[in-house]
Design an enzyme around this catalytic site. Sequence first.
Site, short mmCIF file in Angstrom:
data_model
loop_
_atom_site.label_atom_id
_atom_site.label_comp_id
_atom_site.label_asym_id
_atom_site.label_seq_id
_atom_site.Cartn_x
_atom_site.Cartn_y
_atom_site.Cartn_z
N HIS A 59 6.73 -30.21 8.73
CA HIS A 59 5.74 -30.74 7.80
C HIS A 59 6.44 -31.55 6.71
CE1 HIS A 59 2.51 -30.78 4.81
NE2 HIS A 59 1.68 -30.23 5.69
N ASP A 73 1.20 -26.64 15.75
CA ASP A 73 -0.20 -26.37 15.37
C ASP A 73 -1.13 -27.54 15.64
OD1 ASP A 73 0.89 -27.91 13.36
OD2 ASP A 73 0.39 -26.55 11.73
N HIS A 114 -0.91 -19.94 5.32
CA HIS A 114 -1.90 -21.00 5.09
C HIS A 114 -3.32 -20.58 5.45
CE1 HIS A 114 -2.16 -25.69 4.75
NE2 HIS A 114 -2.81 -25.04 3.80
N CYS A 155 -3.79 -28.12 9.81
CA CYS A 155 -3.04 -26.86 9.90
C CYS A 155 -3.90 -25.60 9.92
CB CYS A 155 -2.04 -26.77 8.75
SG CYS A 155 -0.80 -28.08 8.73
#
Length: 561
Positions: A269, A321, A126, A72
């Site tokens: 996710h 991603d 993130h 990620c």
Amino acid sequence: KFKICVVLSFLLLFLNRFGWMVSSLFSQTYGINASRPNILLIMANDLGIGDSGCFAKEGVKLTQHIAAATTCTPSRAAFLTGRYPIRSGRVLIWTGASGGLPVNETTFAKLLQQKGYAAGIIGKWHQSVNCESHNDHCHHPLKHGFDYFYGAPFTLINECQCNKDPEVDVQLQATYWLCTQMIACYVPGINTSSLSGPSIRWGRLQPPLAGSLRQTAIKFGYVLSWVFSTMNLIGPWLCLPLSRMKFFIFISQKQKETIPLFVSFLHVHTPCFTIKIFHGKSQNGLYGDNVEEMDWIVGRIFAAVDRVGLRTNTFTYFTSDHGGYLEFREGNIQVGGWNGRFKGMKGMGGWEGGIRVPGIVRWPGKITPNTVLDEPTSLMDIYPTVAHLAGASVPQDRIIDGKNLVPLLLEEVRHSEHEFMFHYCGSYLHAVHWYQKESGALWKVHYVTPNFQPQEGGPCYGIKMCQCFGDEVTHHNPPLLFNLSRDLSETNRLSPTSEPLFNVVISQMATVVTKHRNTLTPVAQQLDVYNTVWKPWLQPCCGTFPFCWCNDESNNDIIIK
């Protein structure tokens, strides 16, 4: 139960207000220049290319769309900066660590901000938060060019589920077990053979704390594990995204010409938090239900754009991603994504299943709908593309690896500007693409591959992701060679006997790799020991540590305005 309720409450709030939020953002068209489109970027999380099915009826389908990394944060860092993550130190961190997207990197949001535009990000960040204190926010989105952020600075983890072992705890168990073994070895009278192994879980130890030094050491280790995992949850989920429940319009009433919005999904996710109304919607369990929920949200976003009359003046891009989490299982049940015919998954540096992602572009009246584009493109291309759309210039003091997609999308050119693409696992180069535009051949070499055999076991079998080095990978000399233009699944390894151009391709790849490595400059590694270790003083905390309960809207100390 408290944790899962908090997360579900956040999701419900997020979903219920999403349409209104997008409508509000796009309806504030202060001084918009009609020649410059609104920019809507949508990124899914861990969505496999096989999960998206048929798409691009209203736009262009990018069939060779490639992520810059298979995990990620490095991939998202490359997306934000247009540069390979190796150039910025391979961002991959916990929220309470000092590593993150370096402050000297220039995101596309910074480019737009310098031109007087305001950019917003909703969802997953993130890229870390703090550098030296719990409130310096050096890595925060608002320090990287965004004018508005509503979302989670970390990602989805099992700490948010009451029926699962905390993810951080599981990863740290072996470490704490080793520590107690070492303590016991140096303390007379303790039998190390009686020490429990990594299978024990915090909160389930029966011996009293004062029973022995061994028990005390183990108990202390699991207390630290509990603090770490709980704080890792509390910081991301309660402090930053929920400390201000009120939405506000981030676009000022002057000098704003376009409206850039980055929707960075937490979907799909694992663990797949899905609201009840979507349970059972798909034929593929909870993961499929989560995909359905995300699809519904995207539909609401598009409806909001149409509702305010901006359909024909909005450049929309959708991707993931990286590839799907193919081998994530609960028992014999696969709960991760699907990468179609492509080999490999999330965490594998070179195989197509980890790097090939969905790519859709919609720009009504500008690009031809229902079009398939079979040219190599990259997530990093959005950086110079967005800059072009907004009339901004990309930095000239650094290498930008992405290419402007506008000429290709408008059919002004026939071929992609990409000739070579480099695929890293951490700081290790695993594979390289070579696109020969004249012949149409797409060569792929693998210098390193993970030892991943899901049917046969092996070093990587039974764990979540393979490592990038050591016993969990195999180095190939000569490298593995495939022709993806004839073999998308990378199953037919070529040799000097089967491929007359074998030696030519291998030699050319070696020359290009050397040239590429000469473009890399030493940078601070965001993944070194100091930057990745959890630092309590960096963990976002709205209250008094460690009681970081952030359910009070009035506490806005950590929100940067």
